[in-house]
Design a protein around this motif. Structure first.
Motif, PDB file in Angstrom:
ATOM      1  N   MET A   1      32.575  36.335  43.720  1.00 56.81           N
ATOM      2  CA  MET A   1      32.266  37.330  42.686  1.00 56.81           C
ATOM      3  C   MET A   1      33.198  38.521  42.813  1.00 56.81           C
ATOM      4  O   MET A   1      33.540  38.927  43.907  1.00 56.81           O
ATOM      5  N   ARG A   2      33.560  39.086  41.666  1.00 52.61           N
ATOM      6  CA  ARG A   2      34.433  40.231  41.698  1.00 52.61           C
ATOM      7  C   ARG A   2      33.715  41.435  42.284  1.00 52.61           C
ATOM      8  O   ARG A   2      32.513  41.617  42.135  1.00 52.61           O
ATOM      9  N   ALA A   3      34.464  42.287  42.983  1.00 53.98           N
ATOM     10  CA  ALA A   3      33.863  43.473  43.578  1.00 53.98           C
ATOM     11  C   ALA A   3      33.343  44.396  42.492  1.00 53.98           C
ATOM     12  O   ALA A   3      33.933  44.536  41.434  1.00 53.98           O
ATOM     13  N   ALA A   4      32.202  45.033  42.772  1.00 52.98           N
ATOM     14  CA  ALA A   4      31.617  45.945  41.794  1.00 52.98           C
ATOM     15  C   ALA A   4      32.465  47.195  41.674  1.00 52.98           C
ATOM     16  O   ALA A   4      32.992  47.706  42.657  1.00 52.98           O
ATOM     17  N   ALA A   5      32.603  47.670  40.436  1.00 54.88           N
ATOM     18  CA  ALA A   5      33.347  48.905  40.211  1.00 54.88           C
ATOM     19  C   ALA A   5      32.540  50.074  40.765  1.00 54.88           C
ATOM     20  O   ALA A   5      31.313  50.073  40.711  1.00 54.88           O
ATOM     21  N   PRO A   6      33.198  51.084  41.317  1.00 51.96           N
ATOM     22  CA  PRO A   6      32.477  52.235  41.839  1.00 51.96           C
ATOM     23  C   PRO A   6      31.806  52.992  40.714  1.00 51.96           C
ATOM     24  O   PRO A   6      32.292  53.031  39.588  1.00 51.96           O
ATOM     25  N   PRO A   7      30.633  53.604  40.993  1.00 50.95           N
ATOM     26  CA  PRO A   7      29.949  54.382  39.952  1.00 50.95           C
ATOM     27  C   PRO A   7      30.830  55.506  39.436  1.00 50.95           C
ATOM     28  O   PRO A   7      31.560  56.135  40.171  1.00 50.95           O
ATOM     29  N   ARG A   8      30.800  55.732  38.116  1.00 55.97           N
ATOM     30  CA  ARG A   8      31.590  56.804  37.537  1.00 55.97           C
ATOM     31  C   ARG A   8      30.867  57.337  36.316  1.00 55.97           C
ATOM     32  O   ARG A   8      30.022  56.684  35.724  1.00 55.97           O
ATOM     33  N   ARG A   9      31.186  58.542  35.969  1.00 56.57           N
ATOM     34  CA  ARG A   9      30.583  59.139  34.798  1.00 56.57           C
ATOM     35  C   ARG A   9      31.265  58.609  33.538  1.00 56.57           C
ATOM     36  O   ARG A   9      32.450  58.315  33.545  1.00 56.57           O
TER      37      ARG A   9
ATOM     38  N   PRO B   1      33.636  32.738  38.624  1.00 58.46           N
ATOM     39  CA  PRO B   1      34.775  33.508  39.119  1.00 58.46           C
ATOM     40  C   PRO B   1      34.846  33.622  40.636  1.00 58.46           C
ATOM     41  O   PRO B   1      35.874  34.014  41.169  1.00 58.46           O
ATOM     42  N   SER B   2      33.762  33.318  41.329  1.00 58.07           N
ATOM     43  CA  SER B   2      33.751  33.455  42.777  1.00 58.07           C
ATOM     44  C   SER B   2      34.776  32.521  43.409  1.00 58.07           C
ATOM     45  O   SER B   2      34.685  31.293  43.312  1.00 58.07           O
ATOM     46  N   GLY B   3      35.793  33.103  44.032  1.00 54.88           N
ATOM     47  CA  GLY B   3      36.827  32.321  44.708  1.00 54.88           C
ATOM     48  C   GLY B   3      37.824  31.675  43.774  1.00 54.88           C
ATOM     49  O   GLY B   3      38.628  30.854  44.213  1.00 54.88           O
ATOM     50  N   ASP B   4      37.800  32.032  42.484  1.00 57.04           N
ATOM     51  CA  ASP B   4      38.715  31.434  41.515  1.00 57.04           C
ATOM     52  C   ASP B   4      39.422  32.549  40.753  1.00 57.04           C
ATOM     53  O   ASP B   4      38.881  33.103  39.789  1.00 57.04           O
ATOM     54  N   ALA B   5      40.628  32.869  41.179  1.00 57.16           N
ATOM     55  CA  ALA B   5      41.381  33.965  40.561  1.00 57.16           C
ATOM     56  C   ALA B   5      41.823  33.628  39.144  1.00 57.16           C
ATOM     57  O   ALA B   5      42.207  34.525  38.379  1.00 57.16           O
ATOM     58  N   GLU B   6      41.801  32.356  38.757  1.00 59.59           N
ATOM     59  CA  GLU B   6      42.246  31.945  37.431  1.00 59.59           C
ATOM     60  C   GLU B   6      41.125  31.945  36.394  1.00 59.59           C
ATOM     61  O   GLU B   6      41.371  31.650  35.222  1.00 59.59           O
ATOM     62  N   ALA B   7      39.902  32.262  36.831  1.00 59.55           N
ATOM     63  CA  ALA B   7      38.787  32.299  35.881  1.00 59.55           C
ATOM     64  C   ALA B   7      39.042  33.365  34.816  1.00 59.55           C
ATOM     65  O   ALA B   7      39.404  34.492  35.139  1.00 59.55           O
TER      66      ALA B   7
END
Length: 423
Positions: free
Chosen positions: A1-9, A234-240
């Motif tokens: 799974m892609r890393a979660a984006a950091p919280p932002r306003r 998408p987990s482990g698959d950069a081409e997804a």
């Protein structure tokens, strides 16, 4: 799974989600114009490019919140800062006049910790007990968070049968309609305290879709711990490839679904695709969005990564088509000329305008509406069974309680539950 984006306003141009009503409308109008002009790149979409609608066009928004977003699994407690940020977004929608409904998971996740139950799959009786304990905390958290914005919350617990059995469906629909008319925000969850595996949804994605159709909502937002739909896991698959827009739920789209991502989440991408099919077939747009960020709805408004499932219809039109051509007729009601004319002006059918009742129908059944010559002028879902309809036909609505011995609906057929020929 892609890393979660950091919280932002949210970006400044989408500050409407935190402004008073007048400022919100002006800012939302500017933001909507900019967003409507924007098109996503074909490389992002992976399907023919379609215009993504602006969030400010929707008048009834259902938001589904998953357990893993709302509950800190380590502490077994509400993620209060995240909830407060989400409620700010909901309050902004509410302030601009939109109706808001929330479908929230989390009761079992909260209750099992309080009860001291171990991790992993629970036995049915432990799951039901956890839900009973956790539902109190869940409802309280939503009520307090919304109360900070002077918004009243109303708890509604549903089971599968409440959305499948016609009489119970109508009762639930009327309750939700009345809550939104009072400008309250319904907080809905599956009634896990009594539901069993044979009579339950088992996930709140499909429940949210049925709630959205029941409430005639025009947008369903599924907040999840994934950013949207990919053409393969998408987990482990950069081409997804990420799918930003889905114009129609096809077998190919269904084949892209994966499994559940969290032990606290009973859903997965498959249930989200099924939810999209339910919602879009009823004229409701749907969005899968990443809920792990602060202000996730504002992020959708500013064009953040999300998957939109589009529909060419709208809830009212879809419901009219369903009533007009998809249901078996169980009887008929005949109306006088004045009532027929009122129906074509958009009015509901009142008992006073009914001259004859035919058939053996139950409340919620579809009946033909016929004019004085016996010609069918429409169809509708009747609010009384045949025996009660016969007793109140020709009577004034204020006399219904006296005739039947109990209060009843003022309308024989509400205009929202009616499809007229030629309209």
């Amino acid at each position: 799974m892609r890393a979660a984006a950091p919280p932002r306003r949210p970006a400044a141009r989408f500050a409407a989600l935190r402004l008073p009503l007048a400022g919100a409308r002006r800012a939302a109008s500017r933001a909507g114009a900019a967003f409507r002009a924007r098109r996503l790149s074909p490389r992002q979409v992976g399907v023919p490019v379609a215009q993504v609608p602006s969030l400010d066009r929707f008048q009834h928004v259902v938001v589904k919140v998953g357990s893993s977003l709302l509950v800190d699994s380590a502490r077994g407690a509400i993620k209060q800062a995240w909830l407060d940020a989400l409620v700010q977004d909901l309050a902004a929608l509410h302030a601009r006049g939109a109706n808001v409904t929330v479908v929230s998971s989390g009761a079992i996740a909260l209750g099992r910790t309080v009860a001291g139950l171990p991790k992993g799959k629970l036995k049915l009786e432990d799951s039901q007990a956890s839900a009973a304990i956790g539902q109190i905390a869940l409802s309280s958290a939503w009520s307090q968070a919304l109360g900070k914005h002077k918004i009243v919350a109303g708890q509604v617990l549903l089971t599968l049968r409440d959305t499948e059995v016609r009489r119970r469906y109508l009762n639930a629909r009327e309750t939700l309609g009345r809550l939104t008319a009072l400008r309250a925000v319904p907080i809905i969850n599956e009634n896990d305290t009594v539901a069993t595996s044979e009579i339950r949804y088992g996930d709140n994605d499909r429940l949210a879709a049925r709630v959205a159709t029941m409430a005639s909502a025009d947008l369903l937002i599924l907040l999840s711990d994934v950013a949207g739909l990919y053409d393969r896991p998408p987990s482990g698959d950069a081409e997804a490839k990420f799918m930003a827009v889905v114009e129609r739920v096809t077998p190919e789209i269904e084949a892209m679904a994966g499994g559940a991502a969290s032990e606290f989440s009973r859903g997965g991408m498959r249930t989200k695709i099924e939810a999209a099919r339910i919602a879009t077939s009823a004229g409701t747009h749907m969005v899968i969005a990443d809920g792990r960020v602060a202000h996730p709805i504002a992020r959708v408004a500013e064009g953040g990564r999300a998957t939109w499932f589009l529909t060419p219809s709208n809830p009212v039109a879809a419901r009219k088509i369903w009533i007009g051509g998809s249901l078996e007729l169980k009887g008929s009601v005949h109306v006088d000329a004045g009532a027929a004319a009122a129906l074509y002006r958009g009015k509901s059918l009142l008992p006073a305008g009914v001259t004859r009742v035919e058939g053996a129908f139950s409340r919620g059944d579809c009946v033909a509406i016929c004019d004085e010559r016996g010609a069918e002028i429409g169809r509708g879902l009747v609010a009384f069974d045949a025996l009660r309809a016969e007793r109140i036909r020709g009577k004034n609505s204020r006399d219904i309680a006296h005739v039947l011995g109990a209060p009843g609906r003022a309308e024989m057929i509400h205009h929202d539950d009616m499809a007229l020929t030629g309209k």
